[in-house]
Scaffold this active site. Structure first.
Site, short mmCIF file in Angstrom:
data_model
loop_
_atom_site.label_atom_id
_atom_site.label_comp_id
_atom_site.label_asym_id
_atom_site.label_seq_id
_atom_site.Cartn_x
_atom_site.Cartn_y
_atom_site.Cartn_z
N ASP A 140 0.84 -1.21 0.00
CA ASP A 140 0.00 0.00 0.00
C ASP A 140 0.87 1.25 0.00
O ASP A 140 2.04 1.23 -0.40
CB ASP A 140 -0.97 -0.08 1.20
CG ASP A 140 -2.28 0.64 0.95
OD1 ASP A 140 -2.31 1.88 1.12
OD2 ASP A 140 -3.27 -0.02 0.58
N ASP A 153 -6.00 4.79 -5.62
CA ASP A 153 -6.66 5.51 -4.54
C ASP A 153 -6.95 6.96 -4.94
O ASP A 153 -6.42 7.48 -5.94
CB ASP A 153 -5.76 5.46 -3.30
CG ASP A 153 -6.54 5.50 -1.99
OD1 ASP A 153 -7.70 5.95 -2.00
OD2 ASP A 153 -5.97 5.10 -0.96
N ASP A 160 -12.97 2.03 4.23
CA ASP A 160 -11.83 1.91 5.15
C ASP A 160 -12.26 1.26 6.45
O ASP A 160 -11.41 0.86 7.26
CB ASP A 160 -11.25 3.30 5.46
CG ASP A 160 -10.24 3.73 4.40
OD1 ASP A 160 -9.82 2.88 3.60
OD2 ASP A 160 -9.87 4.92 4.39
C1 GLA Z 1 -6.87 5.53 1.88
C2 GLA Z 1 -7.31 4.11 1.57
C3 GLA Z 1 -6.63 3.14 2.49
C4 GLA Z 1 -5.12 3.29 2.36
C5 GLA Z 1 -4.71 4.72 2.62
C6 GLA Z 1 -3.24 4.92 2.30
O1 GLA Z 1 -7.36 5.92 3.12
O2 GLA Z 1 -8.69 3.99 1.63
O3 GLA Z 1 -7.02 1.82 2.21
O4 GLA Z 1 -4.73 2.87 1.08
O5 GLA Z 1 -5.45 5.64 1.83
O6 GLA Z 1 -2.83 6.22 2.53
#
Ligand code: GLA
Length: 751
Positions: free
Chosen positions: A359, A471, A541
């Site tokens: 990520d 994202d 999230d």
């Molecule tokens: C967002 C996404 C999360 C993660 C963060 C990383 O909040 O929804 O899943 O990838 O960014 O900064």
């Protein structure tokens, strides 16, 4: 299935046995909407359904069903098309000029995503041309009826056939006049971490709308509206579902006028929109998809799920098995290096996980969320072997490798921003609003899209990358672009979305084998537009399993399970602090594109064994979870909000998995049965009950008719728990709060 045109009555009848839409040319040349919904006999005229309205010489008035209503000519409801002509007027008189009935479904064009067919037999399309003689503005309305589903896809093209420029101020993708307003409106509304709550309200006179002016479809209101009769349930009764295939500012609205008819419209939100059309130019609206069913809200969902899964999603991942993934975000946040990631991947492999996803935090100076966004070069301090070295090590373990990107954004503390401050959206001379320390790149500038296609393309070419999580972590503010003159700034929001779609188009074309998952601070851009590019999306999230019951239930009204990223995360949950058993977390997440979001090296041996069993359970039934028919059984929004149940069944009704969840335990539960659906009443099923992934609790045989009429017994549990789980008085030992029961059904023959 076909589209009939009767030149004598000047009516079109779109019909496929499951739904009918009837349109007609009215006496004044306008396009009337006589009927949409229930299937009607063909070969008859339905012109008598047209209600004239005395008092207007052009014979329109509020009760009349119109397919292309405009302002200023006696229909005082909300318009579907507003075009400002050079004299400043917005009056249009669009009259029928011709039509075409086409086999199949022509491409929508203009870089917009849309549903499609693979063979002409799958749909028929009616294109109707209308012309406003004084201005030369021409409009083409496109209606596609699918053979397989009670679904019509609707879009519009506006062409400036005049000699001077005009400005489009409102261009709805769909406008549908319904003859009564005895409907309950269903909207999917929420916020970050509680996306798509089901909110219902009866229609009342006036306008009731949801929408977005945030630059993206938003977590607050999904671009979807449902309508149901008061008596409609999940399985019975009339319902509509209307979804917009679009990821930007939207408006989804129903207006009830004084005579009690209802106008539903969906499209780009006119609030923040205008579009200059020079002579000869065309404006294309996004597509709206309208599903009607009398098999309840579940009937609408069944149609939309199949359509979106098989004829909206594209590319090799549309049909391929989605890998069980492990994402490092909640396991490490920004705190990782090569060795830690490889250790996590190794531990994940041991659990049966198939894809390891890295990520945020692998690039530029990105040690936290204050810097580095925009600088898409690998951070060699954290990853000294580079992305290719990491991907090689992950592949060496026998896992696929995935990567997080957020291409549309920039931190002011980045080399990109220092080099190109004018690439971030903002009004010169005014402060830019910061949000998560970042700004939005101006995708209305072709140079920005070119740059991103190059740098992100370089990243994806630099290593063997199998999956991308794309994202988008803030909304647009201070909208202004140097790419447009002052009188065309109203085009920015839509041009941003077109730029986004172009970027997706270039990257998905160049890297067809990559599985894309969209994300926007969780599920803030979970819409049918992005599902055309990325067949799955990070649903929220919020990974708390109790919250996920509601989030996944609401999301499932329009969107299929294959599109809903759902992960098991660590406890206490990072969003709610709640501690739930790992079995409960998995039993919820399996009804989605399944994965884990934790540090697998931190699991105990016992948890590791449990996760191995969970992954095996899921993989064995993956086909069902991914492609089966999803049926909602018991709503987490009803009653005391303490229970939920749903199921998936295959098309042949030969296998099914049912999930029942109880949040808090209450002693001496009432006698309770869960009535199932989607089975064959004439078949016998072997039913295996699981209350943990250790081992099934037992098996029994029941007829499909019994399971769908009487249900499966929940209390007292069926089958009776084994001896060691029973109290001396015969009652069973309750496992406490956060209980689940999965019922695995296999057809074993005829009754
Ligand atoms: C967002 C996404 C999360 C993660 C963060 C990383 O909040 O929804 O899943 O990838 O960014 O900064």
């Amino acid at each position: 299935m076909t589209i009939d045109w009767d030149p004598a009555t000047r009516e079109w009848h779109l019909h496929n046995g499951a739904t009918s839409w009837v349109l007609a040319v009215l006496e004044n040349g306008w396009l009337g909407h006589l009927h949409a919904g229930a299937p009607l006999a063909t070969g008859r005229s339905y012109r008598h359904l047209y209600l004239g309205f005395p008092g207007y010489d052009n014979r329109v008035g509020e009760p009349v069903g119109l397919a292309l209503p405009g302002p200023g000519v006696g229909d005082f409801r909300v318009p579907a098309l507003v075009v400002e002509t050079p004299d400043g007027a917005t009056v249009l008189d669009p009259r029928y000029a011709g039509h075409r009935i086409l086999a199949g479904k022509p491409a929508i064009g203009g870089g917009l995503p849309a549903t499609y067919v693979e063979a002409d037999e799958e749909a028929d399309t009616l294109e109707i041309d209308l012309v406003d003689e004084p201005s030369g503005v021409r409009v083409t309305l496109a209606y596609t009826l699918f053979a397989r589903w009670p679904v019509v896809a609707r879009s519009m093209r506006v062409i400036n056939g005049g000699t001077s420029g005009v400005t489009v101020r409102c261009a709805m993708s769909a406008s549908l006049d319904l003859p009564d307003a005895a409907w309950t409106l269903i909207q999917l509304s929420g916020a970050w971490s509680r996306e798509r709550d089901v909110v219902e309200r009866p229609l009342v006179p006036g306008r009731q709308s949801i929408g977005s002016i945030r630059g993206g479809s938003g977590a607050e209101h999904n671009p979807f509206l449902g309508l149901r009769r008061v008596s409609t349930t999940e399985s019975h009764g009339e319902a509509w579902g209307a979804a917009l295939v679009y990821s930007g500012n939207h408006l989804c609205e129903v207006e009830v006028e004084p005579f009690g008819t209802a106008r539903l419209r969906l499209g780009i939100n006119p609030e923040s929109f205008s579009w200059r059309l020079e002579p000869g130019e065309t404006f294309r609206t996004p597509e709206a998809v309208l599903a009607w069913s009398e098999a309840g809200l579940g009937g609408v969902s069944a149609a939309l799920h199949e359509l979106f899964r098989t004829r909206l999603a594209r590319g090799p991942w549309r049909d391929a098995d989605r890998p069980v993934l492990l994402n490092n975000w909640e396991g490490t946040y920004f705190d990782f290096d090569h060795d830690r990631l490889v250790a996590m991947a190794g531990a994940a492999k041991d659990l049966g996980v198939e894809l390891f996803v890295l990520d945020d935090g692998w690039f530029g100076a990105r040690t936290d969320d204050t810097r580095g966004l925009g600088d898409w070069t690998v951070n060699l301090q954290k990853l000294p072997k580079g992305l290719d070295g990491l991907a090689a090590d992950v592949h060496g373990l026998g896992l696929k490798f995935g990567l997080w990107i957020e291409p549309e954004m920039v931190n002011p503390d980045s080399d990109l921003f220092r080099a190109h401050p004018d690439w971030a959206i903002g009004v010169p001379g005014r402060k830019r609003t910061m949000w998560r320390n970042q700004l939005v790149l101006d995708l209305a500038q072709p140079a920005v899209v070119d740059h991103l296609a190059t740098v992100i393309g370089d990243v994806l070419a630099s290593a063997p990358i199998d999956y991308v999580k794309w994202d988008w972590n803030r909304y647009l503010t201070e909208p202004w672009t140097p790419a447009l003159p002052a009188d065309r700034q109203g085009e920015l929001f839509h041009r941003y979305v077109l730029g986004l779609y172009e970027l997706y188009a270039r990257l998905t074309e160049r890297f067809p084998s990559i599985l894309f998952e969209s994300c926007a601070s969780g599920g803030a851009r979970f819409d049918a537009g992005l599902l055309a590019w990325a067949p799955q999306a990070w649903t929220s999230d919020d990974t708390d399993a109790v919250e996920r019951l509601a989030i996944q239930w609401g999301t499932s009204i329009p969107y299929p399970l294959s599109s809903m990223g759902a992960h098991v995360s660590a406890v206490p949950n990072h969003q709610t602090g709640r501690i739930t058993p790992i079995g409960f977390r998995a039993a919820v997440a399996m009804f989605g594109a399944f994965g884990y979001e934790l540090d697998p090296t931190a699991l105990t041996d016992e948890e590791r064994a449990e996760v191995r069993r969970q992954v095996a359970f899921y993989v064995e039934r993956r086909d069902l979870f991914q492609r089966g028919r999803f049926l909602r059984l018991r709503s987490p929004f009803e009653g005391k909000r303490n229970e939920a149940a749903w199921m998936v069944a295959d098309a042949a009704a030969s296998r099914a998995v049912v999930g029942f969840y109880r949040v808090l335990h209450r002693p001496w539960p009432r006698r309770d049965r869960l009535v199932l659906r989607g089975l064959d009443p004439a078949a016998s099923y072997e039913v295996t009950a699981w209350t943990s992934f250790d081992a099934p609790e037992g098996t029994f045989v029941r007829g499909g008719d019994e399971l769908m009429r009487l249900g499966v017994r929940l209390e007292p549990p069926d089958p009776a728990p084994p001896e060691d789980l029973r109290n001396p008085d015969g009652t069973w030992i309750v496992r406490g709060d956060f209980q689940f029961r999965l019922f695995d059904l296999r057809r074993i023959g005829e009754r």
